[in-house]
Design a protein around this motif. Sequence first.
Motif, mmCIF file in Angstrom:
data_model
loop_
_atom_site.group_PDB
_atom_site.id
_atom_site.type_symbol
_atom_site.label_atom_id
_atom_site.label_comp_id
_atom_site.label_asym_id
_atom_site.label_seq_id
_atom_site.Cartn_x
_atom_site.Cartn_y
_atom_site.Cartn_z
ATOM 1 N N ARG A 37 0.886 -1.109 0.060
ATOM 2 C CA ARG A 37 -0.089 -0.074 -0.092
ATOM 3 C C ARG A 37 0.856 1.275 -0.066
ATOM 4 O O ARG A 37 1.633 1.492 0.853
ATOM 5 N N LYS A 39 1.687 5.361 -0.062
ATOM 6 C CA LYS A 39 1.197 6.552 0.787
ATOM 7 C C LYS A 39 0.087 7.187 0.086
ATOM 8 O O LYS A 39 -0.719 7.558 0.914
ATOM 9 N N ASP A 40 0.162 7.103 -1.149
ATOM 10 C CA ASP A 40 -1.139 7.954 -1.834
ATOM 11 C C ASP A 40 -2.114 6.877 -2.311
ATOM 12 O O ASP A 40 -2.347 6.618 -3.700
ATOM 13 N N ASP A 41 -2.620 6.130 -1.080
ATOM 14 C CA ASP A 41 -3.466 4.836 -1.608
ATOM 15 C C ASP A 41 -4.604 5.628 -2.115
ATOM 16 O O ASP A 41 -5.540 5.947 -1.075
ATOM 17 N N GLY A 42 -5.071 5.253 -3.058
ATOM 18 C CA GLY A 42 -6.241 5.890 -3.871
ATOM 19 C C GLY A 42 -7.260 5.100 -4.219
ATOM 20 O O GLY A 42 -8.162 5.166 -5.048
ATOM 21 N N ARG A 43 -7.260 3.646 -3.511
ATOM 22 C CA ARG A 43 -8.430 2.802 -3.567
ATOM 23 C C ARG A 43 -9.702 3.359 -3.285
ATOM 24 O O ARG A 43 -9.826 3.938 -2.059
ATOM 25 N N LYS A 44 -10.640 3.320 -4.121
ATOM 26 C CA LYS A 44 -12.113 3.540 -3.810
ATOM 27 C C LYS A 44 -12.984 2.521 -4.383
ATOM 28 O O LYS A 44 -12.722 1.784 -5.197
ATOM 29 N N GLU A 194 -1.937 5.051 -17.946
ATOM 30 C CA GLU A 194 -2.894 5.183 -16.669
ATOM 31 C C GLU A 194 -3.389 3.563 -16.235
ATOM 32 O O GLU A 194 -4.142 3.234 -16.977
ATOM 33 N N HIS A 217 -8.396 1.130 -8.124
ATOM 34 C CA HIS A 217 -7.276 2.375 -8.005
ATOM 35 C C HIS A 217 -6.589 2.444 -9.429
ATOM 36 O O HIS A 217 -5.724 1.579 -9.892
ATOM 37 N N LYS A 219 -4.090 4.800 -11.748
ATOM 38 C CA LYS A 219 -2.951 5.835 -11.287
ATOM 39 C C LYS A 219 -2.165 6.046 -12.680
ATOM 40 O O LYS A 219 -2.078 5.178 -13.420
ATOM 41 N N THR A 238 0.334 1.233 -8.084
ATOM 42 C CA THR A 238 -1.184 1.275 -7.407
ATOM 43 C C THR A 238 -1.133 0.578 -5.933
ATOM 44 O O THR A 238 -0.342 -0.647 -6.181
ATOM 45 N N SER A 239 -1.793 0.705 -5.121
ATOM 46 C CA SER A 239 -1.914 0.197 -3.857
ATOM 47 C C SER A 239 -2.915 -1.173 -3.997
ATOM 48 O O SER A 239 -3.905 -1.055 -4.602
#
Length: 484
Positions: A37, A39-44, A194, A217, A219, A238-239
């Motif tokens: 994971r 730092k910029d964990d962008g999982r939604k 991306e 996620h 990125k 990506t996390s």
Amino acid sequence: MAGTLGNKNFVIFKAESIDRSYPDEESINTEPTQHIRFKDDGRKPVDPKDLHHGGLYRAVAKLFMGFEHSCEEDVEYTWGMGTGQLTASNSLETSAHCVLYTCPICQELTPAKYIKIYLGYDGMASIGDEDRPDGVEFRCADSFTVLKSHYVKMKSKQKPKLTFDVASIRVANAFIHVDPLRFEATPLSSKKEELGVVGYPGDMAYRSEPGAQMFAHFKKDQSFDLSVSKENMLTYTTSTFGGQSGSPVFRRSRPGVSIGIHQGTPDGATINHACPIAGRYGVYVRSYKSALSLATRHPLKYKQPKTLEVELVRAYSQKSSFDRIPAKPELFASEILSYIQLAMKPIEKLQEELSTCTLIGPSEIQLKDKIAGAKAYLELAKLVAQQRDFPDLVVQPEAQPGADNEESEDSKRTHDTLRVDGTSQISRPRTPTHGGFKRLPRRTKATSAKEPRPRRGSTRGSQSVRRMEYKTRKDVLQESEDEY
Ligand SMILES: [Zn+2]
């Protein structure tokens, strides 16, 4: 190994059926696995609409794998979580390490006994009527395969090549409400892609259920180069977390087209990895699928002992699934027919053939059990055939087809009293009800029993085998033709 066909390169495992309920929570393995994971964990969480019939991520499957192994006291099974990518309506891909469990305590390697597959899963409460537009579809794996060399290395505690951390899984009855994903060859390199990983991370909980929800996620500006990356894997930042193994890797620009099978982080890596698809470095998933098909699609056409064995184990393991009345009587009838065909073989012949087999699989089903299973299945099939009013499916080779003309196409029955143990009284209420089952049209039945089949290859060994190939399988075959 790329592209090699045939079972000699693959090991095929049989899986057993089990109900669709959530596995026993106590036995779910929540050990963190090797994923990163950032730092910029962008999982939604994905939009629930994307999970519904026709949704963008409908073909991303939630998986539970049940392993008959545990070194913990009073726990019989270990359940793992994973993600799969449906690439045909009856098969999907995931990571090999999802279906092969290495016990962290005793290091023993155990293949999955059960694989639960859900499409549209959105937490355990979402399991329900699969025909609703938001309905979750559930199947159990029928069989799965990994590369033999991969399995052997894992078994002997060597490090297997990560690129081949791939498993292909097959279900007996195809999923209905889904458009499968496609694989496309992973680009050899890219500077500004991306990339997104879509799956069920175990560190995210929904209503206290870990791994309940699908997360995505994406990125931007991901750069990778398969020629220099570790084991030529596809890499990204990506996390991800345990439970996402086997997830598809998508490019934002190409929705529904997977270019990787998410793996995780090999030892010490500081970036996430996926097995690349096709091309110079990637995995040819089609060879996995072919290996599975050879072992399971034409069980009576190919009479090698191992194939027969696979079919017997299937017959044996599916006995339990008959206490539920299936939604598709036609498919059900085909299955029964094939098993009857199998069970009609003289027992001595089976014994002879089986004595030359080695059983591959999680179950310790002994030879005599298999024969007992075949016998029991025959009895069961007879019972079900009578119950369902398919008199010519009953094993009576001398019976006259067409003797029974009393049925009409629209007559319906209820079958609430069907039991599989054979002990209860069979009652056959003739009440036409809304939820009843329609019998197969007469012509189909007669064809299956005796009549020559127009336009179908008469060179085939057994007409009954042909009968097994219902439409969905044909469709699937076509789908997989032009696939990597
Ligand atoms: Zn153990």
